[in-house]
Design an enzyme around this catalytic site. Sequence first.
Site, PDB file in Angstrom:
ATOM      1  N   THR A 210       0.589   1.932  -5.614  1.00 47.37           N
ATOM      2  CA  THR A 210       0.836   2.730  -6.821  1.00 47.37           C
ATOM      3  C   THR A 210       0.037   2.238  -8.025  1.00 47.37           C
ATOM      4  O   THR A 210      -0.400   3.036  -8.850  1.00 47.37           O
ATOM      5  CB  THR A 210       2.343   2.671  -7.170  1.00 47.37           C
TER       6      THR A 210
ATOM      7  N   SER B  87       1.864   2.004   3.139  1.00 50.73           N
ATOM      8  CA  SER B  87       2.568   2.444   4.356  1.00 50.73           C
ATOM      9  C   SER B  87       1.583   2.577   5.516  1.00 50.73           C
ATOM     10  O   SER B  87       1.989   2.632   6.675  1.00 50.73           O
ATOM     11  CB  SER B  87       3.251   3.789   4.113  1.00 50.73           C
TER      12      SER B  87
ATOM     13  N   GLN C 208      22.293  -7.008   9.011  1.00 53.07           N
ATOM     14  CA  GLN C 208      22.175  -5.875   8.082  1.00 53.07           C
ATOM     15  C   GLN C 208      22.520  -6.304   6.661  1.00 53.07           C
ATOM     16  O   GLN C 208      22.261  -5.563   5.716  1.00 53.07           O
ATOM     17  CB  GLN C 208      23.095  -4.741   8.545  1.00 53.07           C
TER      18      GLN C 208
HETATM   19  N1  ASP Z   1       3.752   3.939  -1.528  1.00 49.67           N
HETATM   20  C1  ASP Z   1       3.257   2.887  -2.400  1.00 49.67           C
HETATM   21  C2  ASP Z   1       2.643   1.812  -1.537  1.00 49.67           C
HETATM   22  O1  ASP Z   1       3.315   0.971  -1.050  1.00 49.67           O
HETATM   23  C3  ASP Z   1       4.334   2.350  -3.237  1.00 49.67           C
HETATM   24  C4  ASP Z   1       3.916   1.297  -4.244  1.00 49.67           C
HETATM   25  O2  ASP Z   1       2.802   0.836  -4.302  1.00 49.67           O
HETATM   26  O3  ASP Z   1       4.774   0.930  -5.037  1.00 49.67           O
HETATM   27  O4  ASP Z   1       1.474   1.817  -1.328  1.00 49.67           O
END
Ligand code: ASP
Length: 328
Positions: free
Chosen positions: A12, A55, A265
């Site tokens: 992000t 991701s 958990q």
């Molecule tokens: N989806 C983003 C990532 O992990 C979330 C972030 O950077 O906060 O690349």
Amino acid sequence: MKRLLLFHTGGTLGMSPFDGELRPGDLTKELFRYIPEAQALADIEVRVLYNMDSSNVQISNWQLLAAEIERELDRYDGFVIIHGTDTMVYTASALSFMLTNLPKPVILTGAQRPISAIRTDAKSNLIGALELATYDVPEVGIYFDHRLFRGNRARKLSIDDFDAFASPNFPVLAQVGLNIELRSDLLRRPSGLFRVNREFSDQVLVLRILPGMAPDLLDPLLDGPARAIVLEAFGAGNVPIAENSLIPFIERAVGKGKIVALASQSPSGAVDLSLYECGSRAASAGAISCADMTVEAAAVKLMFLLGQFDSRDKVLRNYPLPLAGECR
Ligand code: ASP
């Protein structure tokens, strides 16, 4: 002046809005336009290794980062990695296992809002990470919202707070406020020559159990390729042993040469398979404990050890030992 190498890998922090959603943008040319003051902290070189939502991170991305750090170790005093928050703790855990006897700081950071946003956490996260990378911190750390965590002890607990990470089973390594309060007493120190171990197995599965879950849902795993299965169990590592018992599955998986590891958990506290019958029966069936490791570090450690050793016994012998401060 210290020399730092700042890797950009995505997340992000450097994203820009396209059609209402956030996608990787071209941050690097403009970085010092947003944080010109960083150049007073150190002589900083920026390098884009890849630029993606974390991701999408793969084992090859961990290997590339480790190879770059190995290649540049003598030329820089510290390394900062801009990384997406979603999988930051996995990358930090992987690097902590790969970079044995790390003598210099490797600090991952990111942001909840892009650096171009007016109310962003990116600037303070980056400045803090860069400043800490000029300190004597021979750790793979995560710096976020004024705190430095040991990377393999951290978890992303919040999707929408600036205060996104926590380290439930290990103290914070540094708190950054008016002053930098660094817990030098907690820091790891190299005990031999720096070396990099690259191999990982991609045959590790993490699975969260559920009350009332039919155990035969797990049967296809018995003949599948998974070499290790981390079960996120209840509380101290407990599994059902009466109706819908998981004990037969554990026995059969272990009998087929697979590793079954029990994590919890509950984010805080340590798995103890001797506390309850629901844990001790699992241990008797051949399950092992993830102790006080985060489930992320516990799984990446299995990927790492299975990449290092063909022998299941060697993996089992090494699993309880702290490789990089990830467990007691
Ligand atoms: N989806 C983003 C990532 O992990 C979330 C972030 O950077 O906060 O690349």
